[in-house]
Design an enzyme around this catalytic site. Structure first.
Site, PDB file in Angstrom:
ATOM      1  N   ARG A 157     -75.357  50.315 -65.835  1.00  0.00           N
ATOM      2  CA  ARG A 157     -75.907  50.043 -64.506  1.00  0.00           C
ATOM      3  C   ARG A 157     -75.037  50.629 -63.408  1.00  0.00           C
ATOM      4  O   ARG A 157     -75.538  51.170 -62.437  1.00  0.00           O
ATOM      5  CB  ARG A 157     -76.020  48.538 -64.313  1.00  0.00           C
ATOM      6  CG  ARG A 157     -77.132  47.974 -65.180  1.00  0.00           C
ATOM      7  CD  ARG A 157     -77.696  46.732 -64.551  1.00  0.00           C
ATOM      8  NE  ARG A 157     -77.490  45.594 -65.422  1.00  0.00           N
ATOM      9  CZ  ARG A 157     -78.025  44.398 -65.204  1.00  0.00           C
ATOM     10  NH1 ARG A 157     -78.775  44.185 -64.147  1.00  0.00           N
ATOM     11  NH2 ARG A 157     -77.801  43.412 -66.030  1.00  0.00           N
ATOM     12  N   ILE A 233     -62.789  52.216 -62.220  1.00  0.00           N
ATOM     13  CA  ILE A 233     -63.270  50.950 -61.659  1.00  0.00           C
ATOM     14  C   ILE A 233     -63.760  50.047 -62.790  1.00  0.00           C
ATOM     15  O   ILE A 233     -64.511  49.101 -62.547  1.00  0.00           O
ATOM     16  CB  ILE A 233     -64.400  51.162 -60.620  1.00  0.00           C
ATOM     17  CG1 ILE A 233     -65.441  52.176 -61.094  1.00  0.00           C
ATOM     18  CG2 ILE A 233     -63.837  51.657 -59.281  1.00  0.00           C
ATOM     19  CD1 ILE A 233     -66.423  51.698 -62.114  1.00  0.00           C
ATOM     20  N   ARG A 235     -61.840  48.904 -66.525  1.00  0.00           N
ATOM     21  CA  ARG A 235     -60.749  48.025 -66.948  1.00  0.00           C
ATOM     22  C   ARG A 235     -59.518  48.865 -67.203  1.00  0.00           C
ATOM     23  O   ARG A 235     -59.612  49.973 -67.741  1.00  0.00           O
ATOM     24  CB  ARG A 235     -61.126  47.291 -68.250  1.00  0.00           C
ATOM     25  CG  ARG A 235     -62.149  46.196 -68.097  1.00  0.00           C
ATOM     26  CD  ARG A 235     -61.583  44.981 -67.367  1.00  0.00           C
ATOM     27  NE  ARG A 235     -62.538  43.885 -67.282  1.00  0.00           N
ATOM     28  CZ  ARG A 235     -63.154  43.519 -66.164  1.00  0.00           C
ATOM     29  NH1 ARG A 235     -62.942  44.169 -65.036  1.00  0.00           N
ATOM     30  NH2 ARG A 235     -63.982  42.487 -66.166  1.00  0.00           N
ATOM     31  N   ASP A 259     -58.637  51.048 -59.347  1.00  0.00           N
ATOM     32  CA  ASP A 259     -58.862  49.662 -58.931  1.00  0.00           C
ATOM     33  C   ASP A 259     -58.318  48.686 -59.961  1.00  0.00           C
ATOM     34  O   ASP A 259     -58.144  47.511 -59.663  1.00  0.00           O
ATOM     35  CB  ASP A 259     -60.362  49.426 -58.738  1.00  0.00           C
ATOM     36  CG  ASP A 259     -60.674  48.044 -58.194  1.00  0.00           C
ATOM     37  OD1 ASP A 259     -60.058  47.677 -57.169  1.00  0.00           O
ATOM     38  OD2 ASP A 259     -61.516  47.335 -58.775  1.00  0.00           O
ATOM     39  N   GLU A 264     -52.404  43.766 -64.918  1.00  0.00           N
ATOM     40  CA  GLU A 264     -52.532  43.245 -63.547  1.00  0.00           C
ATOM     41  C   GLU A 264     -51.852  41.878 -63.423  1.00  0.00           C
ATOM     42  O   GLU A 264     -51.915  41.100 -64.363  1.00  0.00           O
ATOM     43  CB  GLU A 264     -54.016  43.138 -63.194  1.00  0.00           C
ATOM     44  CG  GLU A 264     -54.685  44.497 -63.179  1.00  0.00           C
ATOM     45  CD  GLU A 264     -56.216  44.402 -63.066  1.00  0.00           C
ATOM     46  OE1 GLU A 264     -56.740  43.324 -62.775  1.00  0.00           O
ATOM     47  OE2 GLU A 264     -56.863  45.430 -63.286  1.00  0.00           O
ATOM     48  N   HIS A 282     -57.817  45.394 -57.660  1.00  0.00           N
ATOM     49  CA  HIS A 282     -59.011  44.927 -58.409  1.00  0.00           C
ATOM     50  C   HIS A 282     -60.029  44.285 -57.468  1.00  0.00           C
ATOM     51  O   HIS A 282     -60.385  43.109 -57.622  1.00  0.00           O
ATOM     52  CB  HIS A 282     -58.588  43.956 -59.529  1.00  0.00           C
ATOM     53  CG  HIS A 282     -59.628  43.842 -60.618  1.00  0.00           C
ATOM     54  ND1 HIS A 282     -59.322  43.597 -61.935  1.00  0.00           N
ATOM     55  CD2 HIS A 282     -60.978  43.949 -60.585  1.00  0.00           C
ATOM     56  CE1 HIS A 282     -60.427  43.553 -62.660  1.00  0.00           C
ATOM     57  NE2 HIS A 282     -61.448  43.761 -61.862  1.00  0.00           N
TER      58      HIS A 282
END
Lengths: 316, 316
Positions: A157, A233, A235, A259, A264, A282
């Site tokens: 998507r 964008i 993982r 991102d 993280e 993120h």
């Protein structure tokens, strides 16, 4: 309805007050304090829990499910499934829902990261803020964004919404996906490396199941080449981050817009200090609008399940 | 061809070595050192100059033209005409050419500035670089870009390319232009203030003739409102910059993405330090590709004029 009749929910991870208030008005909420010991956290209530909330970074493991024998549904915030054992959930008949209302924001973020790196936007802003304009030489020239070749890894998507956006910039779009999309007109490449070799911008949009790691590795980055820009964008753990750091520093690739990161909130210092990299915390889906819609989506799934026996956005 | 037969050109402003080399191979070049005293700078050569190069920030004033009695053509770098006296050039029969090969880059810059401000991209990058991720609270949420209402002030070539791009983000597009564009489907507003009132993003894309100043003023910014984002990729002096600073600081508007300023390279400290502003050093057309194309366009205009009597991209 007496307190005794109310359905009881486990609240796993942090959720906004508005969600807890809305659900708390109809359900009895129990906060799970230790994700490793759900049964111990909940005490006697564990036996009565029929629904739950969680977030993609915590998810729903098999031991969590097994600590909750009457669990029927868990509503996840976000669309990531990497920490949720879907196989086990299916065996147990537990419905898992996500919040598929954030795709536009993520596709937007992919566009802005790519354009930012090539056009040196954050670099230029940093340069002006530091007082270099007028004091130093002229600003460095960026590279054109429009009309270039975009490679999309993962035509789901987000990949489709990204392609729609890039087409308006007169880009040539190719993609690689292990499951080809027959309804997509863009050229399908035989591998990520083949795609990278013919791309100026390489966008990682893969969903990333639990088995996938280092989908983007040193070979793929070398194929992207010294003029290429890599955008992630999806993982962080889908990328060999050490190889990415090397590629950025040595000029194996031209730059990166990131991102997400492998560990993280830790971002390798080299990436934080590089002038050809944009580092975001993120936030690809982090807009006021998406957050509200995601909250509402969780609420709607829980309410709908216990009112009608149907979830709104279950994972198939 | 002997040196005596060569056409002589005045070089006004700074131009890249590649341009001077290419033209120097066919023409005799004279650098103008004082823009206020062109005749004095050039000495006896002033009487022989038949062509010239200049840049939009210097342009070609009436006194400059009058110092060059045999001037036939001036090739400007860029598309700005605010410092060039076109009326006087027409009276004298001097052809002025621009380099209309940069519009895509400028439209791209408008998109990235708008998205950057609303999605807090440079702000997020700054936050991560400063080491706040993980150390402080969660990152601030941005606002969605896709699906919003875009207002375009000036529906020329850049405005049209911008509208093409914004449409792919499912935006509702309106515009204001004193000369309506019958071939444009988007809604035409009766004034800039009316447009601002119904816009989430207001893009200044006006060409800006010499008579125009402060096209965007306090009233228009107030109409844009506290959630609105203002983007300027046109000229700084088309905006009342004091009103803009006030609007950003007081929250009259939500934020601003600025490539141009009233007194470049000076950027008001308030704008450089604001977290809801992106400040660029006038780089909207500054890509390697556009710069090469602009250089080539100047060369082509001069060569074509003296070879065939026709310029390639004359101002009508």
């Amino acid at each position: 309805m007496s307190a005794r009749d109310r359905v009881e929910l486990a609240v796993i991870g942090t959720h906004r007050a508005a969600v807890l208030e809305a659900l708390g008005a109809e359900f009895t909420l129990h906060e799970v304090e230790s994700f490793d010991d759900v049964a111990g956290s909940l005490g006697a209530a564990a036996e009565r829990i029929r629904g739950g909330l969680s977030s993609p970074m915590i998810g729903l493991s098999a031991p969590m499910m097994d600590a909750l024998p009457k669990l029927e549904i868990v509503a996840l915030f976000g669309v990531g499934l990497e920490r949720t054992d879907l196989t086990h959930a299916r065996e147990r008949g537990i419905v898992v829902t996500t919040t598929p209302v954030l795709y536009e924001d993520v596709a937007d973020t992919a566009v802005v990261l790519a354009m930012d790196v090539s056009r040196r936007i954050t670099a230029g802003d940093r340069w002006v803020r530091a007082g270099h304009w007028g004091a130093g030489g002229p600003p460095a020239s960026g590279k054109r964004f429009s009309g270039k070749r975009a490679g999309i890894l993962g035509m789901g998507r987000i990949g489709r919404l990204l392609a729609q956006r890039l087409a308006a910039f007169d880009m040539t779009i190719g993609y690689y996906d292990p499951r080809p999309a027959p309804d997509v007109d863009h050229r399908l490449y035989s591998s990520g490396v083949e795609l990278a070799r013919e791309s100026d911008f390489l966008f990682l949009c893969a969903a990333g199941g639990p088995g996938q790691r280092d989908l983007v590795d040193a070979e793929m980055l070398a194929a992207l080449g010294p003029e290429g820009v890599f955008v992630n964008i999806a993982r962080g753990w889908l990328v060999d981050e050490k190889a990415l750091v090397d590629a950025v520093v040595t000029g194996t690739i031209g730059g990166a817009g990131l991102d997400v990161f492998a560990d993280e909130p830790n971002v390798p210092r080299t990436l934080r200090e590089a002038d050809n990299v944009v580092v975001l915390p993120h936030i690809a889906s982090n807009t006021v609008e998406s957050r509200h819609a995601m909250d509402q989506c969780m609420i709607d799934n829980i309410r709908s399940w216990f009112a009608t026996g149907k979830a709104v956005t279950p994972v198939p």
